[in-house]
Design a protein around this motif. Structure first.
Motif, mmCIF file in Angstrom:
data_model
loop_
_atom_site.group_PDB
_atom_site.id
_atom_site.type_symbol
_atom_site.label_atom_id
_atom_site.label_comp_id
_atom_site.label_asym_id
_atom_site.label_seq_id
_atom_site.Cartn_x
_atom_site.Cartn_y
_atom_site.Cartn_z
ATOM 1 N N TYR A 44 0.829 -1.112 0.078
ATOM 2 C CA TYR A 44 0.001 0.052 0.149
ATOM 3 C C TYR A 44 0.920 1.179 -0.043
ATOM 4 O O TYR A 44 0.473 2.262 -0.778
ATOM 5 N N LYS A 45 1.827 1.243 0.897
ATOM 6 C CA LYS A 45 2.742 2.455 1.080
ATOM 7 C C LYS A 45 3.512 2.648 -0.328
ATOM 8 O O LYS A 45 3.507 3.878 -1.010
ATOM 9 N N SER A 46 3.885 1.677 -1.032
ATOM 10 C CA SER A 46 4.634 1.625 -2.418
ATOM 11 C C SER A 46 3.796 2.176 -3.222
ATOM 12 O O SER A 46 3.922 2.897 -4.212
ATOM 13 N N LEU A 47 2.564 1.746 -3.359
ATOM 14 C CA LEU A 47 1.437 2.067 -4.633
ATOM 15 C C LEU A 47 1.013 3.629 -4.109
ATOM 16 O O LEU A 47 0.940 4.346 -5.091
ATOM 17 N N CYS A 48 1.167 4.030 -3.107
ATOM 18 C CA CYS A 48 0.622 5.383 -2.792
ATOM 19 C C CYS A 48 1.961 6.226 -3.055
ATOM 20 O O CYS A 48 1.745 7.159 -3.657
ATOM 21 N N THR A 49 3.307 5.924 -2.969
ATOM 22 C CA THR A 49 4.325 6.490 -3.515
ATOM 23 C C THR A 49 4.150 6.579 -5.186
ATOM 24 O O THR A 49 4.436 7.910 -5.549
ATOM 25 N N ILE A 50 3.974 5.468 -5.733
ATOM 26 C CA ILE A 50 3.750 5.563 -7.330
ATOM 27 C C ILE A 50 2.833 6.417 -7.847
ATOM 28 O O ILE A 50 2.964 7.199 -8.679
ATOM 29 N N ARG A 51 1.674 6.320 -7.221
ATOM 30 C CA ARG A 51 0.540 7.316 -7.287
ATOM 31 C C ARG A 51 0.887 8.590 -7.460
ATOM 32 O O ARG A 51 0.811 9.357 -8.212
ATOM 33 N N ASP A 52 1.539 9.117 -6.046
ATOM 34 C CA ASP A 52 2.006 10.545 -6.147
ATOM 35 C C ASP A 52 3.397 11.039 -6.774
ATOM 36 O O ASP A 52 2.935 12.109 -7.458
ATOM 37 N N ARG A 53 4.018 9.994 -7.193
ATOM 38 C CA ARG A 53 5.439 10.481 -7.688
ATOM 39 C C ARG A 53 5.165 10.496 -9.455
ATOM 40 O O ARG A 53 5.612 11.284 -10.174
ATOM 41 N N TYR A 54 4.343 9.469 -9.814
ATOM 42 C CA TYR A 54 4.290 9.107 -11.288
ATOM 43 C C TYR A 54 2.914 9.446 -11.869
ATOM 44 O O TYR A 54 2.570 9.342 -12.910
ATOM 45 N N ASN A 55 1.984 10.011 -10.953
ATOM 46 C CA ASN A 55 0.557 10.455 -11.327
ATOM 47 C C ASN A 55 -0.208 9.322 -11.936
ATOM 48 O O ASN A 55 -0.810 9.336 -13.115
ATOM 49 N N VAL A 56 0.078 7.753 -11.295
ATOM 50 C CA VAL A 56 -0.747 6.712 -11.673
ATOM 51 C C VAL A 56 -1.854 6.555 -10.763
ATOM 52 O O VAL A 56 -2.261 6.862 -9.705
ATOM 53 N N LYS A 57 -2.835 6.348 -11.218
ATOM 54 C CA LYS A 57 -4.347 5.740 -10.771
ATOM 55 C C LYS A 57 -4.499 4.306 -10.711
ATOM 56 O O LYS A 57 -4.106 3.736 -11.471
ATOM 57 N N PHE A 58 -5.205 3.987 -9.640
ATOM 58 C CA PHE A 58 -5.256 2.577 -9.513
ATOM 59 C C PHE A 58 -6.891 2.247 -9.250
ATOM 60 O O PHE A 58 -7.528 3.008 -8.816
ATOM 61 N N GLU A 59 -7.213 1.337 -10.216
ATOM 62 C CA GLU A 59 -8.774 0.845 -10.097
ATOM 63 C C GLU A 59 -8.647 -0.634 -9.832
ATOM 64 O O GLU A 59 -7.709 -1.376 -10.082
ATOM 65 N N PHE A 60 -9.555 -1.037 -9.347
ATOM 66 C CA PHE A 60 -9.867 -2.587 -9.024
ATOM 67 C C PHE A 60 -11.058 -3.220 -9.521
ATOM 68 O O PHE A 60 -12.178 -2.459 -9.353
ATOM 69 N N CYS A 61 -11.224 -4.420 -9.673
ATOM 70 C CA CYS A 61 -12.342 -4.911 -10.574
ATOM 71 C C CYS A 61 -12.072 -6.649 -10.243
ATOM 72 O O CYS A 61 -11.344 -7.000 -9.645
ATOM 73 N N GLU A 62 -13.229 -7.192 -10.583
ATOM 74 C CA GLU A 62 -13.204 -8.616 -10.670
ATOM 75 C C GLU A 62 -12.806 -9.201 -12.227
ATOM 76 O O GLU A 62 -13.280 -8.220 -12.795
ATOM 77 N N LYS A 63 -12.400 -10.310 -12.292
ATOM 78 C CA LYS A 63 -12.022 -10.916 -13.629
ATOM 79 C C LYS A 63 -13.276 -10.595 -14.688
ATOM 80 O O LYS A 63 -13.283 -10.529 -15.708
ATOM 81 N N LYS A 64 -14.620 -11.166 -13.936
ATOM 82 C CA LYS A 64 -15.855 -10.999 -14.977
ATOM 83 C C LYS A 64 -16.138 -9.577 -15.434
ATOM 84 O O LYS A 64 -16.858 -9.613 -16.240
ATOM 85 N N ASP A 65 -15.580 -8.795 -14.547
ATOM 86 C CA ASP A 65 -15.979 -7.329 -15.191
ATOM 87 C C ASP A 65 -14.881 -6.605 -15.793
ATOM 88 O O ASP A 65 -14.842 -5.109 -15.949
#
Length: 169
Positions: A134-155
């Motif tokens: 989680y901490k690494s993903l927050c750093t990536i989000r903030d440093r590289y302007n990356v957005k994270f989305e989540f879903c199930e395989k069927k969607d």
């Protein structure tokens, strides 16, 4: 809407998403993308990079960090917004849920022989856990302007289309 699909997208995963696109009558073609896995011709400055689960994302962030980082830097330099879509399942719906993820590698137990005696040991007791990821993903989000989305395989197909149509906030 016409979607460009990266030719390096895994065959089995692509075939599953392809069926979903076909059911929605989404037009697509396969061609190598500069970054990511899916891109709409209507907005080439937005790409979706699909990950099959948190374990794959964890591998990209930890074991393949330099390659992954270079890809994100290249996207930033080209003015491309990257959305990482993680198909983890119903228990992970947002970035904050990653904190509670239990990495199966962290608790994987194997047996070995030491001085002729069978002993069990944890293979990767130092593997990344949910709070570290989680901490690494927050750093990536903030440093590289990356957005994270989540879903199930069927969607996945629906999520890709929604992201490419509506963009991200």
């Amino acid at each position: 809407m016409q979607i460009q699909v990266d030719t390096r997208e895994h065959k089995k995963e692509w075939e599953r998403v392809q069926k979903q696109f076909d059911a929605m009558e989404i037009q697509y073609f396969r061609s190598k993308l500069y970054v990511g896995d899916y891109q709409s011709l209507d907005n080439p400055r937005l790409v979706v990079d699909r990950k099959k689960d948190l374990q794959e994302l964890c591998g990209n962030v930890c074991q393949q960090h330099e390659r992954f980082r270079k890809e994100l830097i290249n996207a930033m330099k080209a003015g491309i917004q990257v959305v990482i879509l993680v198909e983890h399942g119903a228990d992970i719906n947002c970035l904050e849920d990653v904190w509670f993820w239990e990495n199966p590698r962290k608790h994987e137990i194997k047996w070995k022989y030491v001085n002729g005696k069978r002993e069990k040991y944890v293979i990767s007791d130092k593997a990344v856990d949910g709070s570290q990821l989680y901490k690494s993903l927050c750093t990536i989000r903030d440093r590289y302007n990356v957005k994270f989305e989540f879903c199930e395989k069927k969607d996945t197909g629906k999520a890709i289309v929604r992201i490419l149509r509506e963009g991200v906030t």
